[in-house]
Design a protein around this motif. Structure first.
Motif, mmCIF file in Angstrom:
data_model
loop_
_atom_site.group_PDB
_atom_site.id
_atom_site.type_symbol
_atom_site.label_atom_id
_atom_site.label_comp_id
_atom_site.label_asym_id
_atom_site.label_seq_id
_atom_site.Cartn_x
_atom_site.Cartn_y
_atom_site.Cartn_z
ATOM 1 N N TYR A 178 0.851 -1.195 0.000
ATOM 2 C CA TYR A 178 0.000 0.000 0.000
ATOM 3 C C TYR A 178 0.885 1.244 0.000
ATOM 4 N N SER A 179 1.954 1.210 0.768
ATOM 5 C CA SER A 179 2.859 2.356 0.817
ATOM 6 C C SER A 179 4.259 1.910 1.208
ATOM 7 N N VAL A 180 5.202 2.785 0.910
ATOM 8 C CA VAL A 180 6.591 2.597 1.336
ATOM 9 C C VAL A 180 7.043 3.890 1.989
ATOM 10 N N HIS A 181 7.637 3.775 3.136
ATOM 11 C CA HIS A 181 8.221 4.928 3.829
ATOM 12 C C HIS A 181 9.728 4.737 3.869
ATOM 13 N N TRP A 182 10.449 5.835 3.744
ATOM 14 C CA TRP A 182 11.899 5.802 3.857
ATOM 15 C C TRP A 182 12.351 6.600 5.073
ATOM 16 N N TYR A 183 13.304 6.029 5.801
ATOM 17 C CA TYR A 183 13.842 6.655 6.999
ATOM 18 C C TYR A 183 15.366 6.595 6.945
ATOM 19 N N ARG A 184 16.000 7.559 7.588
ATOM 20 C CA ARG A 184 17.450 7.552 7.734
ATOM 21 C C ARG A 184 17.775 7.563 9.218
ATOM 22 N N GLN A 185 18.705 6.704 9.598
ATOM 23 C CA GLN A 185 19.127 6.631 10.997
ATOM 24 C C GLN A 185 20.632 6.821 11.076
ATOM 25 N N LYS A 186 21.031 7.853 11.812
ATOM 26 C CA LYS A 186 22.452 8.059 12.066
ATOM 27 C C LYS A 186 22.826 7.303 13.336
ATOM 28 N N MET A 217 10.499 10.268 3.449
ATOM 29 C CA MET A 217 9.659 10.245 2.279
ATOM 30 C C MET A 217 8.600 9.163 2.409
ATOM 31 N N ILE A 218 7.440 9.430 1.824
ATOM 32 C CA ILE A 218 6.401 8.418 1.730
ATOM 33 C C ILE A 218 6.002 8.241 0.270
ATOM 34 N N LEU A 219 5.847 7.000 -0.148
ATOM 35 C CA LEU A 219 5.353 6.664 -1.476
ATOM 36 C C LEU A 219 4.057 5.882 -1.306
ATOM 37 N N LEU A 220 3.003 6.392 -1.896
ATOM 38 C CA LEU A 220 1.707 5.739 -1.746
ATOM 39 C C LEU A 220 1.323 4.978 -3.006
ATOM 40 N N LYS A 221 0.579 3.896 -2.816
ATOM 41 C CA LYS A 221 0.011 3.166 -3.945
ATOM 42 C C LYS A 221 -0.830 4.138 -4.767
ATOM 43 N N GLY A 222 -0.636 4.121 -6.059
ATOM 44 C CA GLY A 222 -1.364 5.069 -6.895
ATOM 45 C C GLY A 222 -0.467 6.172 -7.382
ATOM 46 N N GLY A 223 0.777 6.162 -6.912
ATOM 47 C CA GLY A 223 1.757 7.060 -7.501
ATOM 48 C C GLY A 223 1.982 8.373 -6.795
ATOM 49 N N GLU A 224 1.215 8.677 -5.739
ATOM 50 C CA GLU A 224 1.430 9.947 -5.065
ATOM 51 C C GLU A 224 2.776 9.918 -4.351
ATOM 52 N N GLN A 225 3.546 10.929 -4.548
ATOM 53 C CA GLN A 225 4.898 10.955 -3.996
ATOM 54 C C GLN A 225 5.119 12.224 -3.186
ATOM 55 N N LYS A 226 5.858 12.065 -2.091
ATOM 56 C CA LYS A 226 6.238 13.228 -1.298
ATOM 57 C C LYS A 226 7.727 13.134 -1.049
ATOM 58 N N GLY A 227 8.351 14.250 -0.842
ATOM 59 C CA GLY A 227 9.779 14.233 -0.591
ATOM 60 C C GLY A 227 10.305 15.622 -0.420
ATOM 61 N N HIS A 228 11.614 15.751 -0.405
ATOM 62 C CA HIS A 228 12.193 17.064 -0.199
ATOM 63 C C HIS A 228 13.633 17.104 -0.668
#
Lengths: 110, 113
Positions: A29-37, A46-57
């Motif tokens: 349904y979705s993929v989230h990306w995280y960074r851990q130092k 970032m979050i990627l949702l099913k259906g192509g909606e994308q968020k990021g920076h």
């Protein structure tokens, strides 16, 4: 079922680009990306949702291929601050808990 | 705006003992999830609380239990500690039903000797 991340580790020079992949054997349904130092909490990227909606920076972007059930994280013109371990968190159904991948360790050298 | 806070930061316990970890979610968040992170691995889902009820549970034994309070804060309890329970325990808060990302606390490092 835990998603697969590749590569396991990558070493870059400042200014170089990197791609990190996250693959699932189940429909997502979705993929989230995280960074851990080291020694710190994971931080949402970032979050990627099913259906192509994308968020990021910034200079970090991502794609979600529903056909392959794969997400890719793109880091362009990497900076020293990009170093850390990158985790993808997969959500198989809306509102379900996240299953995290094993992580990709990214090291950016000056 | 305070983020997710966890206490204590470090804890050393002996096998067989019991431990309680605490978490205060980010302001505006109503859902708290707990994760166990072994060294060099990704976070493993323990359980999630919403409206003071356990909403989802991962593949962890009943020795792991939790609670959520009316102010949305949460506790994780582990009974009969084993050496294998040594890990970083992360609390993450979010908003249910808003495709909300997880906001993690800095974790509690538990060492079982």
């Amino acid at each position: 079922q835990q998603p697969v991340q590749s590569p396991q580790a990558v070493i870059l020079r400042e200014g170089e680009d990197a791609v990190i992949n996250c693959s699932s054997s189940k429909a997502l349904y979705s993929v989230h990306w995280y960074r851990q130092k080291h020694g710190e909490a994971p931080v949402f990227l970032m979050i990627l949702l099913k259906g192509g909606e994308q968020k990021g920076h910034d200079k970090i972007s991502a794609s979600f291929n529903e056909k392959k059930q794969q997400s890719s994280l793109y880091l362009t013109a990497s900076q020293l601050s990009y170093s850390g371990t990158y985790f993808c968190g997969t959500e198989y159904n809306y509102g379900q808990n996240f299953v995290f991948g094993p992580g990709t360790r990214l090291s950016v050298l000056p | 705006d305070a983020g997710v806070t966890q206490s204590p930061t470090h804890l050393i316990k002996t096998r067989g003992q019991q431990v309680t970890l605490r978490c205060s979610p980010k302001s505006g968040h109503d859902t708290v999830s707990w994760y166990q992170q072994a060294l060099g691995q990704g976070p493993q889902f323990i359980f999630q609380y919403y409206e003071e009820e356990e909403r989802q549970r991962g593949n962890f034994p009943d020795r792991f239990s939790g609670h959520q309070f009316p102010n949305y804060s949460s506790e994780l309890n582990v009974n009969a500690l084993l050496l294998g329970d040594s890990a970083l325990y992360l609390c993450a808060s979010s908003q249910l039903n808003f495709d909300s990302p997880l906001h993690f606390g800095n974790g509690t490092r538990l060492t079982v000797t």
